[in-house]
Design a protein around this motif. Structure first.
Motif, short mmCIF file in Angstrom:
data_model
loop_
_atom_site.label_atom_id
_atom_site.label_comp_id
_atom_site.label_asym_id
_atom_site.label_seq_id
_atom_site.Cartn_x
_atom_site.Cartn_y
_atom_site.Cartn_z
N ALA A 131 63.15 -28.64 1.09
CA ALA A 131 63.07 -28.49 2.55
C ALA A 131 61.64 -28.68 3.01
O ALA A 131 61.38 -29.37 4.01
CB ALA A 131 63.59 -27.11 2.96
N ASN A 132 60.68 -28.10 2.28
CA ASN A 132 59.27 -28.25 2.64
C ASN A 132 58.86 -29.73 2.58
O ASN A 132 58.14 -30.21 3.45
CB ASN A 132 58.40 -27.42 1.70
N TYR A 133 59.34 -30.44 1.56
CA TYR A 133 59.05 -31.87 1.42
C TYR A 133 59.54 -32.65 2.63
O TYR A 133 58.83 -33.49 3.18
CB TYR A 133 59.70 -32.38 0.13
N ASP A 149 58.60 -37.73 -6.56
CA ASP A 149 57.28 -37.62 -5.95
C ASP A 149 56.33 -36.95 -6.94
O ASP A 149 56.70 -36.02 -7.64
CB ASP A 149 57.35 -36.81 -4.66
N ALA A 150 55.10 -37.43 -6.98
CA ALA A 150 54.11 -36.88 -7.92
C ALA A 150 53.69 -35.47 -7.52
O ALA A 150 53.22 -34.70 -8.34
CB ALA A 150 52.90 -37.79 -8.00
N ASN A 151 53.84 -35.13 -6.25
CA ASN A 151 53.37 -33.84 -5.75
C ASN A 151 54.56 -33.00 -5.29
O ASN A 151 54.93 -33.01 -4.13
CB ASN A 151 52.39 -34.07 -4.59
N LEU A 152 55.15 -32.25 -6.23
CA LEU A 152 56.33 -31.44 -5.93
C LEU A 152 56.00 -30.12 -5.25
O LEU A 152 56.85 -29.52 -4.61
CB LEU A 152 57.11 -31.14 -7.22
N LEU A 153 54.78 -29.64 -5.42
CA LEU A 153 54.43 -28.33 -4.87
C LEU A 153 54.36 -28.37 -3.35
O LEU A 153 53.81 -29.31 -2.78
CB LEU A 153 53.11 -27.84 -5.46
N PRO A 154 54.89 -27.38 -2.69
CA PRO A 154 54.91 -27.38 -1.23
C PRO A 154 53.53 -27.15 -0.63
O PRO A 154 52.63 -26.62 -1.28
CB PRO A 154 55.85 -26.23 -0.88
N LYS A 155 53.42 -27.55 0.62
CA LYS A 155 52.19 -27.36 1.38
C LYS A 155 52.54 -26.62 2.66
O LYS A 155 53.67 -26.62 3.10
CB LYS A 155 51.55 -28.71 1.68
#
Length: 164
Positions: A131-133, A149-155
């Motif tokens: 959801a964050n993505y 995606d290489a960046n799975l961690l949420p922001k």
């Protein structure tokens, strides 16, 4: 009327009404995941967006307008989904240690319980991360795109260039 009051009082005194309430609560808890799974695999039940576009960014904008979600609400949901990701990922990872250590001690039942708790937490983390993505990219991308995606961690904020 008086007979119903007596039955109600007897159920209250004996605790039968609590047992029945617990039964229905457990039944709902056990049935709900299957209902959700059924809704997930039956796409015809999901309402179609009023657009013919296949562009994920344009579909996100149409969905936001359709459901009356403004930019401030999208930013709030971006932050909330990031926090929910971490609130479920950290315990999920923490449950892996007891699961592995109990398995090494041949305590199978406790290892399975800890592993189940870990899986539940990690699945919640993936759902909130996905959801964050979608919120931070402002595009209705697929779960496969999220996993690739290489960046799975949420922001906590939207990505630069998203929504253009």
């Amino acid at each position: 009327m008086r007979k119903e009051n007596i039955k109600s009082a007897a159920a209250f005194i004996t605790g039968v009404d609590d047992i029945i309430a617990i039964f229905w609560s457990v039944k709902r808890t056990l049935i709900r995941p299957f209902v959700r799974f059924g809704n997930m695999v039956r796409p015809e039940q999901i309402s179609k967006l009023p657009t013919e576009s296949t562009d994920p960014r344009e579909r996100f904008e149409v969905a936001a307008r359709t459901y009356s979600v403004n930019d401030a609400e999208i930013e709030r949901r971006t932050r909330l989904s990031a926090w929910l990701f971490w609130l479920s990922a950290v315990p999920g990872i923490a449950f892996l240690w007891p699961a592995v250590s109990m398995l090494g001690d041949h305590d199978i039942i406790d290892a399975i319980s800890a592993a189940c708790a870990a899986v539940i937490c990690i699945m919640l983390a993936l759902r909130n991360g996905f959801a964050n993505y979608q919120f931070r990219t402002r595009a209705l991308m697929s779960f496969g795109d999220y996993m690739n995606d290489a960046n799975l961690l949420p922001k906590l904020t939207k990505e630069k260039g998203a929504g253009k």
